[in-house]
Design an enzyme around this catalytic site. Structure first.
Site, PDB file in Angstrom:
ATOM      1  N   SER A 236     -21.369 -30.511 -21.608  1.00 31.09           N
ATOM      2  CA  SER A 236     -22.250 -30.496 -22.780  1.00 31.09           C
ATOM      3  C   SER A 236     -23.418 -29.535 -22.665  1.00 31.09           C
ATOM      4  O   SER A 236     -24.176 -29.381 -23.634  1.00 31.09           O
ATOM      5  CB  SER A 236     -22.776 -31.911 -23.052  1.00 31.09           C
ATOM      6  OG  SER A 236     -21.728 -32.727 -23.517  1.00 31.09           O
TER       7      SER A 236
ATOM      8  N   GLU B 167       0.778  -1.230   0.000  1.00 25.05           N
ATOM      9  CA  GLU B 167       0.000   0.000   0.000  1.00 25.05           C
ATOM     10  C   GLU B 167       0.818   1.294   0.000  1.00 25.05           C
ATOM     11  O   GLU B 167       0.397   2.288  -0.580  1.00 25.05           O
ATOM     12  CB  GLU B 167      -0.940   0.000   1.219  1.00 25.05           C
ATOM     13  CG  GLU B 167      -1.983  -1.100   1.197  1.00 25.05           C
ATOM     14  CD  GLU B 167      -2.961  -0.955   0.046  1.00 25.05           C
ATOM     15  OE1 GLU B 167      -3.516   0.136  -0.121  1.00 25.05           O
ATOM     16  OE2 GLU B 167      -3.127  -1.933  -0.702  1.00 25.05           O
TER      17      GLU B 167
END
Length: 757
Positions: A393, A111
């Site tokens: 499928s 940070e």
């Protein structure tokens, strides 16, 4: 001096006057003089100093913000019934000395690496962030850790000029009044890490079930990485984002090495520390509540309705589209059809069974019910929204939709309709693909020979659909799937023939949205989880839902017609128990790690998946042997869950049939009584509790039905190979027109369809 030069008259002192500077004329008047530039600059500096002094004098350090006395967010069903409150703040403050130095350094590396040497604000970073935001490079933060702490503890998350101005002055004052260690301690105790964890101690428990003192450097680096995007980087909740999270984790560790906070040898030996699966959430999030709340939070933040920190401040009343009766019906269906058969003591594999489901209203895209897992406090990851299991499928209908939408033809130039015949031979190489050799195997290595598209869909024949994907064009298949509703960034959605077999890893909710588009005759609008959001009686603006035609009605409706056949006599016959006209498709992931059923009625599109996941490592596992069955396929538990849920969810509503407009040549043709396509009873279909026996399948090759050409009434032939006579690729005599003379199998019975991938 020459006497010819003009003389200035003398002044009273006897000295000549200076000549007046000539006045500038024309364009020169537009150019400021150096005196004007200098005066303006000095004036600007004085103004800035004055404004700074005024701001510094007027802005005081306020008391802690409302987050310290936290408000709840309330989540509601569509009818106003409460789902949950997430207002209980999960925070336990710790002293900086309790936090390992390596963890502190990890946060700084992530940070603000210059925290201890820089001032409270970084004007250069603020200007750079503002410029990047304005120029379209995304919203970026130029805040130091001091500014972030001020925002978290003293102010709020709103993106306003007044808040940024206050943050600027408070940060400067705070930096003069408190030590850097005190500010870092406050920041680590107030930052949000996801999983409802505020502060580093709560995060250590939420992700690794340990106290902060016991965090390893690798674990600390991961928690530091979360600060950038807490929910998105939770690799358990969002497995599809693991690559981004690991990249951020590497960035943190590399930064620690660069700053000489971590030896390079120690860094090289580190492995990514996968967090716990369990959420360690409050009991109020048990059951489905936690899944719903997290899904709604993700929806709100990913659609830029509110950012994560703003939402975390609380006070919002969030009404979802979920309907309580349908939600309860989904839970009952999963419990009755699947979980009641799971015995973790008797079978180790049963520990891996997971289930996810989602139901969408095709007319408006509202998500009406969602099943995330057995319990949010026991299995944290939401199985309805995760994007890491192959859809198998269930992707095949998108290939056929693409064929009709694009007017695609076979390799020998015939239009692709439900009645077009393809060669269903096992491991048949696809024709017309320049990307290399590809010859997919059918499930259980069954060869079908010449077979219609409708029957190939019923039986989920891989060799047929891989060829069809080439005939359509894999790129167009991908575009069709995205047009129907799959996110464009869906993992493994690649433009190759294998796309037809479903390697893409879309979520259950993504698939429900796409199938809802088919149910809505090809009109697509993004699904939504929200009815409204209010705070203090004021509405929060929600994005307007736009509906567009993604594919033609003929393409969507013709797909529906072949998916009706799957339910009527294919692998999805278990869905008939819903007692409604239905269309659907089964699917199985590679190595049976997931089984799917995606289906819809005119009123409701629902997708169900059963997944295998190791509870200790989080790895995908095969479902072979689960619940005592040799295999789990889409026509078993998923279709059974779908049927029970759909029947209960639509109880009391009129039964509607599909209103279809089909492409030319799509009408289902009558078949001889002995045809294998329709002669076998529904009981011949395999399910999760019944598989074809060796007696049924030994030495048996399914034979094709007859079919007529879409335009001439003449029999259509071998799609995708270009063969028009001789043999069909299986060695059987097809006669002059390529259609088998013998319409039945050697035994005169239809071979049961195999499970599909």
């Amino acid at each position: 001096m020459s006497s010819d030069e003009p003389q200035q008259p003398p002044t009273p002192t006897g000295k000549p006057k200076k000549a007046k500077r000539p006045r500038r004329k024309g364009w020169r008047r537009l150019i400021p003089t150096w005196r004007m530039v200098l005066g303006t600059f000095i004036g600007f500096i004085l103004l800035c100093v004055g404004l700074f002094a005024l701001g510094y004098a007027l802005v005081d350090i306020p008391p802690a913000n409302a987050m310290a006395t936290e408000q709840s967010n309330v989540y509601l069903y569509a009818d106003g019934t409460q789902i949950a409150r997430d207002g209980e703040v999960n925070r336990e403050n710790v002293q900086l000395a309790q936090i390992p130095k390596t963890v502190q350094h990890a946060v700084l590396a992530a940070e603000d690496r210059d925290f201890y040497s820089e001032s409270a604000v970084d004007p250069k970073a603020m200007l750079r962030a503002a410029w990047n935001t304005v120029t379209g490079k995304g919203k970026q933060s130029g805040s130091t850790i001091t500014q972030q702490y001020v925002k978290n503890y003293y102010l709020g998350q709103e993106q306003t000029v007044s808040r940024k101005v206050k943050e600027f002055f408070i940060s400067i004052k705070l930096d003069r009044e408190e030590s850097k260690d005190d500010i870092l301690e406050g920041y680590l105790n107030t930052s949000y890490f996801g999983r409802n964890a505020y502060g580093i101690q709560a995060a250590a428990q939420a992700y690794y079930s340990t106290d902060v003192e016991n965090l390893t450097t690798a674990q600390g680096a991961y928690l530091a990485a979360l600060l950038n995007a807490p929910s998105a980087y939770d690799v358990v909740a969002h497995p599809e984002n693991k690559g981004r999270a690991v990249a951020r984790w590497n960035y943190v560790l590399d930064g620690m090495v660069k700053e000489k906070w971590l030896p390079a040898a120690d860094r090289a030996a580190m492995k990514f520390p996968v967090p716990d699966e369990e959420a360690h959430a409050a009991s109020g999030m048990s059951g489905q509540r936690g899944y719903i709340v997290q899904a709604v939070k993700d929806y709100i933040t990913t659609n830029d309705i509110l950012d994560e920190n703003t939402l975390a401040t609380g006070g919002y009343r969030i009404t979802t589209t979920l309907q309580k009766k349908k939600q309860d019906a989904f839970v009952d269906a999963v419990d009755d059809q699947l979980m009641s058969k799971v015995d973790k003591d008797a079978r180790k594999v049963d520990r891996t069974v997971r289930a996810g489901g989602a139901a969408v209203d095709p007319d408006n895209g509202k998500v009406l019910a969602m099943y995330g897992g057995i319990d949010y406090t026991k299995q944290y990851v939401n199985n309805a929204t995760r994007r890491d299991y192959q859809v198998g499928s269930t992707f095949k209908p998108f290939v056929f939709t693409g064929a009709v939408e694009n007017g695609s033809t076979t390799q020998d130039g015939r239009a692709i309709t439900p009645n077009t015949i393809y060669d269903g031979t096992n491991k048949r190489p696809v024709q017309g693909w320049d990307g290399g050799y590809y010859a997919p195997e059918n499930e259980d290595d069954v060869s079908y020979g010449p077979i219609t598209v409708r029957t190939a869909t019923d039986k989920s024949v891989n060799s047929v659909y891989a060829q069809m994907a080439v005939d359509v064009g894999p790129g167009r298949v991908k575009e069709t799937a995205i047009d129907l509703g799959l996110p464009s960034d869906t993992p493994d959605l690649t433009a190759s023939p294998s796309i037809a077999l479903g390697p893409a890893t879309a979520s259950v909710l993504d698939m429900a949205g796409a199938y809802a588009t088919l149910a809505n005759h090809g009109k697509h609008g993004a699904y939504t989880l929200l009815e409204s959001i209010t705070k203090n009686g004021t509405d929060v603006e929600l994005p307007e839902r736009e509906t567009r035609r993604s594919v033609s009605r003929e393409a969507a409706d013709t797909t529906t017609s072949i998916l009706q056949s799957v339910v009527e006599g294919g692998t999805g016959t278990a869905a008939q128990a819903a007692g409604r006209p239905a269309a659907g498709k089964t699917g199985t992931a590679e190595e049976d790690k997931a089984a799917w059923f995606a289906g819809y009625t005119p009123d409701l599109a629902t997708v169900v998946a059963v997944m295998g996941q190791d509870p200790d490592t989080g790895a995908h596992t095969s479902l072979y042997g689960a619940t005592g069955l040799a295999r789990i396929n889409g026509g078993g538990f998923p279709a059974q869950i779908w049927a029970q849920f759909t029947k209960k969810a639509l109880a009391g509503t009129p039964v509607r049939d599909f209103d279809l407009e089909l492409e030319d040549g799509a009408e289902e043709l009558p078949l001889p009584p002995t045809s294998p396509e329709r002669s076998a009873p529904a009981s011949d279909e395999p399910s999760a509790t019944q598989e074809p026996s060796e007696e049924d399948t030994a030495g048996e090759e399914p034979a094709p039905p007859t079919a007529e050409s879409s335009e001439t009434g003449e029999p259509q032939t071998d799609g995708g190979t270009g063969d028009t006579g001789g043999t069909d690729g299986t060695g059987e005599d097809t006669g002059d027109n390529g259609v088998l003379n013998d319409l039945t199998s050697p035994s005169g019975r239809r071979s049961p369809p195999a499970a599909e991938r």
